[in-house]
Motif scaffolding. Structure first.
Motif, PDB file in Angstrom:
ATOM      1  N   VAL A 121       0.826  -1.288  -0.079  1.00 50.14           N
ATOM      2  CA  VAL A 121      -0.019  -0.079   0.061  1.00 50.14           C
ATOM      3  C   VAL A 121       0.765   1.327   0.035  1.00 50.14           C
ATOM      4  CG1 VAL A 121      -1.689   1.277   1.338  1.00 50.14           C
ATOM      5  CG2 VAL A 121      -1.695  -1.216   1.188  1.00 50.14           C
ATOM      6  N   THR A 122       0.855   2.069  -0.765  1.00 54.70           N
ATOM      7  CA  THR A 122       1.475   3.232  -0.883  1.00 54.70           C
ATOM      8  C   THR A 122       0.065   4.505  -1.242  1.00 54.70           C
ATOM      9  OG1 THR A 122       1.752   3.303  -3.450  1.00 54.70           O
ATOM     10  CG2 THR A 122       3.498   2.482  -1.784  1.00 54.70           C
ATOM     11  N   VAL A 123       0.453   5.532  -0.831  1.00 54.38           N
ATOM     12  CA  VAL A 123      -0.467   6.656  -0.896  1.00 54.38           C
ATOM     13  C   VAL A 123       0.345   8.034  -1.127  1.00 54.38           C
ATOM     14  CG1 VAL A 123      -2.459   8.191   0.157  1.00 54.38           C
ATOM     15  CG2 VAL A 123      -2.167   5.636   0.699  1.00 54.38           C
ATOM     16  N   ASN A 124       0.108   8.721  -2.184  1.00 50.04           N
ATOM     17  CA  ASN A 124       0.613   9.810  -2.521  1.00 50.04           C
ATOM     18  C   ASN A 124       2.348   9.844  -2.371  1.00 50.04           C
ATOM     19  OD1 ASN A 124       0.374  12.689  -3.302  1.00 50.04           O
ATOM     20  ND2 ASN A 124       1.008  13.346  -1.296  1.00 50.04           N
TER      21      ASN A 124
ATOM     22  N   SER B  65      -1.758   2.988  -4.665  1.00 52.20           N
ATOM     23  CA  SER B  65      -1.786   1.830  -5.440  1.00 52.20           C
ATOM     24  C   SER B  65      -1.746   0.843  -4.148  1.00 52.20           C
ATOM     25  CB  SER B  65      -0.446   1.537  -6.332  1.00 52.20           C
ATOM     26  OG  SER B  65       0.670   1.936  -5.604  1.00 52.20           O
ATOM     27  N   PHE B  66      -2.122  -0.447  -4.546  1.00 54.64           N
ATOM     28  CA  PHE B  66      -2.120  -1.478  -3.337  1.00 54.64           C
ATOM     29  C   PHE B  66      -2.106  -2.919  -4.067  1.00 54.64           C
ATOM     30  CE2 PHE B  66      -6.301  -0.099  -3.825  1.00 54.64           C
ATOM     31  CZ  PHE B  66      -6.937  -1.140  -3.906  1.00 54.64           C
TER      32      PHE B  66
ATOM     33  N   PRO C  77     -12.194  -2.961  -4.248  1.00 53.42           N
ATOM     34  CA  PRO C  77     -11.366  -2.428  -2.989  1.00 53.42           C
ATOM     35  C   PRO C  77     -10.904  -1.039  -3.188  1.00 53.42           C
ATOM     36  CG  PRO C  77      -9.920  -3.855  -4.261  1.00 53.42           C
ATOM     37  CD  PRO C  77     -11.209  -3.906  -5.019  1.00 53.42           C
ATOM     38  N   THR C  78     -10.674  -0.452  -1.933  1.00 50.87           N
ATOM     39  CA  THR C  78     -10.242   0.918  -1.857  1.00 50.87           C
ATOM     40  C   THR C  78      -9.286   0.938  -0.695  1.00 50.87           C
ATOM     41  OG1 THR C  78     -12.077   1.738  -0.496  1.00 50.87           O
ATOM     42  CG2 THR C  78     -12.207   2.067  -2.826  1.00 50.87           C
TER      43      THR C  78
ATOM     44  N   CYS D 108      -4.370  -9.675  -7.031  1.00 44.87           N
ATOM     45  CA  CYS D 108      -4.430  -8.388  -7.916  1.00 44.87           C
ATOM     46  C   CYS D 108      -3.884  -7.165  -7.373  1.00 44.87           C
ATOM     47  CB  CYS D 108      -5.869  -7.986  -8.034  1.00 44.87           C
ATOM     48  SG  CYS D 108      -6.911  -9.390  -8.989  1.00 44.87           S
ATOM     49  N   ASP D 109      -3.292  -6.269  -8.248  1.00 46.43           N
ATOM     50  CA  ASP D 109      -2.757  -5.052  -8.104  1.00 46.43           C
ATOM     51  C   ASP D 109      -4.042  -4.082  -8.737  1.00 46.43           C
ATOM     52  OD1 ASP D 109      -0.644  -5.914  -6.986  1.00 46.43           O
ATOM     53  OD2 ASP D 109       0.716  -5.783  -9.046  1.00 46.43           O
ATOM     54  N   PHE D 110      -3.913  -2.990  -7.907  1.00 45.38           N
ATOM     55  CA  PHE D 110      -4.781  -1.906  -7.933  1.00 45.38           C
ATOM     56  C   PHE D 110      -4.168  -0.797  -8.022  1.00 45.38           C
ATOM     57  CE2 PHE D 110      -7.375  -5.452  -6.358  1.00 45.38           C
ATOM     58  CZ  PHE D 110      -8.586  -5.459  -7.147  1.00 45.38           C
ATOM     59  N   GLU D 111      -4.710   0.303  -8.899  1.00 47.08           N
ATOM     60  CA  GLU D 111      -4.357   1.764  -8.851  1.00 47.08           C
ATOM     61  C   GLU D 111      -5.506   2.399  -8.315  1.00 47.08           C
ATOM     62  OE1 GLU D 111      -1.937   3.704 -11.774  1.00 47.08           O
ATOM     63  OE2 GLU D 111      -1.851   1.804 -13.000  1.00 47.08           O
ATOM     64  N   GLU D 112      -5.425   3.650  -7.710  1.00 46.28           N
ATOM     65  CA  GLU D 112      -6.671   4.455  -7.043  1.00 46.28           C
ATOM     66  C   GLU D 112      -6.240   5.837  -7.339  1.00 46.28           C
ATOM     67  OE1 GLU D 112      -8.230   3.228  -3.298  1.00 46.28           O
ATOM     68  OE2 GLU D 112      -7.627   5.110  -2.513  1.00 46.28           O
ATOM     69  N   TRP D 113      -7.382   6.598  -7.464  1.00 45.43           N
ATOM     70  CA  TRP D 113      -7.367   8.142  -7.403  1.00 45.43           C
ATOM     71  C   TRP D 113      -8.333   8.395  -6.182  1.00 45.43           C
ATOM     72  CZ3 TRP D 113      -7.163   4.765 -11.247  1.00 45.43           C
ATOM     73  CH2 TRP D 113      -6.269   4.866 -12.225  1.00 45.43           C
ATOM     74  N   LEU D 114      -7.853   9.256  -5.287  1.00 43.72           N
ATOM     75  CA  LEU D 114      -8.597   9.802  -4.242  1.00 43.72           C
ATOM     76  C   LEU D 114      -8.622  11.088  -4.138  1.00 43.72           C
ATOM     77  CD1 LEU D 114      -8.413   8.456  -0.560  1.00 43.72           C
ATOM     78  CD2 LEU D 114      -8.133  10.759  -1.102  1.00 43.72           C
ATOM     79  N   TYR D 115     -10.072  11.636  -4.135  1.00 42.58           N
ATOM     80  CA  TYR D 115     -10.103  13.317  -4.109  1.00 42.58           C
ATOM     81  C   TYR D 115     -10.425  13.803  -2.824  1.00 42.58           C
ATOM     82  CZ  TYR D 115      -9.983  11.985  -9.167  1.00 42.58           C
ATOM     83  OH  TYR D 115      -9.383  11.517 -10.345  1.00 42.58           O
ATOM     84  N   ILE D 116      -9.797  14.768  -2.525  1.00 45.47           N
ATOM     85  CA  ILE D 116     -10.175  15.678  -1.397  1.00 45.47           C
ATOM     86  C   ILE D 116     -10.574  17.210  -1.832  1.00 45.47           C
ATOM     87  CG2 ILE D 116      -9.219  16.626   0.838  1.00 45.47           C
ATOM     88  CD1 ILE D 116      -7.330  14.173   0.947  1.00 45.47           C
ATOM     89  N   ASP D 117     -11.701  17.761  -1.468  1.00 44.89           N
ATOM     90  CA  ASP D 117     -12.136  18.755  -1.899  1.00 44.89           C
ATOM     91  C   ASP D 117     -12.132  19.794  -0.583  1.00 44.89           C
ATOM     92  OD1 ASP D 117     -13.538  21.165  -2.845  1.00 44.89           O
ATOM     93  OD2 ASP D 117     -15.345  20.140  -3.297  1.00 44.89           O
ATOM     94  N   PRO D 118     -11.273  20.976  -0.814  1.00 46.11           N
ATOM     95  CA  PRO D 118     -11.240  21.780   0.449  1.00 46.11           C
ATOM     96  C   PRO D 118     -12.360  22.695   0.740  1.00 46.11           C
ATOM     97  CG  PRO D 118      -9.869  22.710  -1.211  1.00 46.11           C
ATOM     98  CD  PRO D 118     -10.250  21.203  -1.615  1.00 46.11           C
ATOM     99  N   GLN D 119     -13.308  22.608  -0.306  1.00 47.90           N
ATOM    100  CA  GLN D 119     -14.556  23.377  -0.060  1.00 47.90           C
ATOM    101  C   GLN D 119     -15.834  22.425   0.241  1.00 47.90           C
ATOM    102  OE1 GLN D 119     -14.982  27.147  -2.449  1.00 47.90           O
ATOM    103  NE2 GLN D 119     -13.759  26.052  -3.811  1.00 47.90           N
ATOM    104  N   SER D 120     -15.361  21.202   0.559  1.00 48.09           N
ATOM    105  CA  SER D 120     -16.507  20.316   1.086  1.00 48.09           C
ATOM    106  C   SER D 120     -16.964  21.015   2.389  1.00 48.09           C
ATOM    107  CB  SER D 120     -16.061  19.018   1.371  1.00 48.09           C
ATOM    108  OG  SER D 120     -16.949  18.288   2.052  1.00 48.09           O
ATOM    109  N   TYR D 121     -18.296  20.723   2.521  1.00 40.18           N
ATOM    110  CA  TYR D 121     -19.147  21.316   3.858  1.00 40.18           C
ATOM    111  C   TYR D 121     -18.423  20.869   5.052  1.00 40.18           C
ATOM    112  CZ  TYR D 121     -21.543  17.150   5.006  1.00 40.18           C
ATOM    113  OH  TYR D 121     -22.166  16.132   5.319  1.00 40.18           O
ATOM    114  N   ASP D 122     -17.825  19.688   5.168  1.00 38.28           N
ATOM    115  CA  ASP D 122     -17.286  19.360   6.603  1.00 38.28           C
ATOM    116  C   ASP D 122     -15.735  19.041   6.503  1.00 38.28           C
ATOM    117  OD1 ASP D 122     -17.137  17.229   4.514  1.00 38.28           O
ATOM    118  OD2 ASP D 122     -18.390  15.504   5.895  1.00 38.28           O
ATOM    119  N   PHE D 123     -15.278  19.998   5.455  1.00 37.92           N
ATOM    120  CA  PHE D 123     -13.652  19.798   5.655  1.00 37.92           C
ATOM    121  C   PHE D 123     -13.162  21.151   6.183  1.00 37.92           C
ATOM    122  CE2 PHE D 123      -9.506  20.201   3.784  1.00 37.92           C
ATOM    123  CZ  PHE D 123      -8.941  18.837   4.033  1.00 37.92           C
ATOM    124  N   GLY D 124     -12.258  21.113   7.195  1.00 43.51           N
ATOM    125  CA  GLY D 124     -11.892  22.260   8.045  1.00 43.51           C
ATOM    126  C   GLY D 124     -10.641  22.271   8.375  1.00 43.51           C
TER     127      GLY D 124
END
Length: 259
Positions: free
Chosen positions: A38-41, A59-60, A72-73, A106-122
């Motif tokens: 597992v690697t992230v960023n 990826s993982f 999976p995620t 299995c090997d997987f690639e992943e794209w994870l999205y973080i939105d700073p303007q989300s209502y519950d992100f602070g």
């Protein structure tokens, strides 16, 4: 606390998860699934500004012979892996790249999205998160594993610079000013970052790298100011090396000719 609705669609190479309010599946199956590599960023902090959604690559590898209903995620979390306290707004996961069909690898690639303007992100979301991996299995069950992988999410910083006078006589004083600001995820603006120690760096004409000349502490408004002697032509910049909640950043360079 966030609650994440995991809705997956396996078609054309994508499994997608969206944010909402929902309970996790009632059945919880542990065992029979393992996640590795597992690697992230790329192991680097995730640095986020105030407006633009950030795409994070991951990826993982998953090993299981169990039948699963959706892709999976891997994802950041706080509290417990199944608590639903996650910072992302969506996840897209690739189809399985078969490593060993007989063993279910299995090997997987992943794209994870973080939105700073989300209502519950602070601002409280800056700092250390943990990483979990999950797959939804047949029969309304799931397998969720803590990957014991810390992940840093940081508020972006900005730094400006101005060196004057330009040009300057050799041996005379150069005044270098600037300002450091930091993303405020509550107000979606950049605000002065007070009390930061910032390095003033110089790259002489013809040189390939910067060297630190002195340091200055930012004012209550994030202002930076110091003076140096002009020893030769070159480029000046401010560099902030970051901390546990704020990203590192260098200003653009300001070239000063010396007569």
């Amino acid at each position: 606390m966030r609650k994440t609705l995991w809705r997956a669609v396996v078609a054309g190479g994508a499994a997608i998860a969206f944010t909402g309010v929902a309970a996790l599946p009632a059945g919880a199956a542990e065992g029979g699934v393992s996640f590795t590599r597992v690697t992230v960023n790329g192991g680097k902090p995730i640095v986020i500004g105030v407006k633009e959604e950030v795409e994070v690559r991951a990826s993982f590898r998953m090993t299981t012979k169990l039948k699963y209903d959706s892709g999976p995620t891997v994802f950041p979390y706080r509290g417990k892996p199944d608590s639903g306290d996650t910072p992302h707004s969506a996840i897209i996961t690739s189809d399985c790249e078969v490593v060993d069909k007989a063993k279910g690898i299995c090997d997987f690639e992943e794209w994870l999205y973080i939105d700073p303007q989300s209502y519950d992100f602070g601002n409280e979301d800056a700092g250390t998160w943990r990483t979990a991996a999950r797959v939804f299995l047949a029969g309304d069950a799931h397998d969720t594993d803590d990957e014991n992988l810390p992940l840093q999410i940081k508020r972006a910083t900005r730094v400006t610079v101005n060196a004057s006078p330009e040009p300057v006589t050799k041996g005379k004083t150069i005044t270098v000013t600037g300002r450091i600001t930091r993303a405020n995820w509550d107000t979606h603006t950049y605000q002065g970052y007070a009390g930061r120690t910032v390095s003033l760096q110089f790259k002489a004409a013809g040189a390939s790298s910067y060297t630190t000349v002195t340091k200055a502490k930012s004012s209550a408004t994030g202002a930076l100011r110091t003076t140096v002697k002009a020893t030769g032509p070159g480029t000046w910049r401010w560099t902030y090396y970051g901390n546990s909640t704020s990203g590192a950043k260098s200003s653009p360079g300001d070239h000063v000719a010396v007569r």
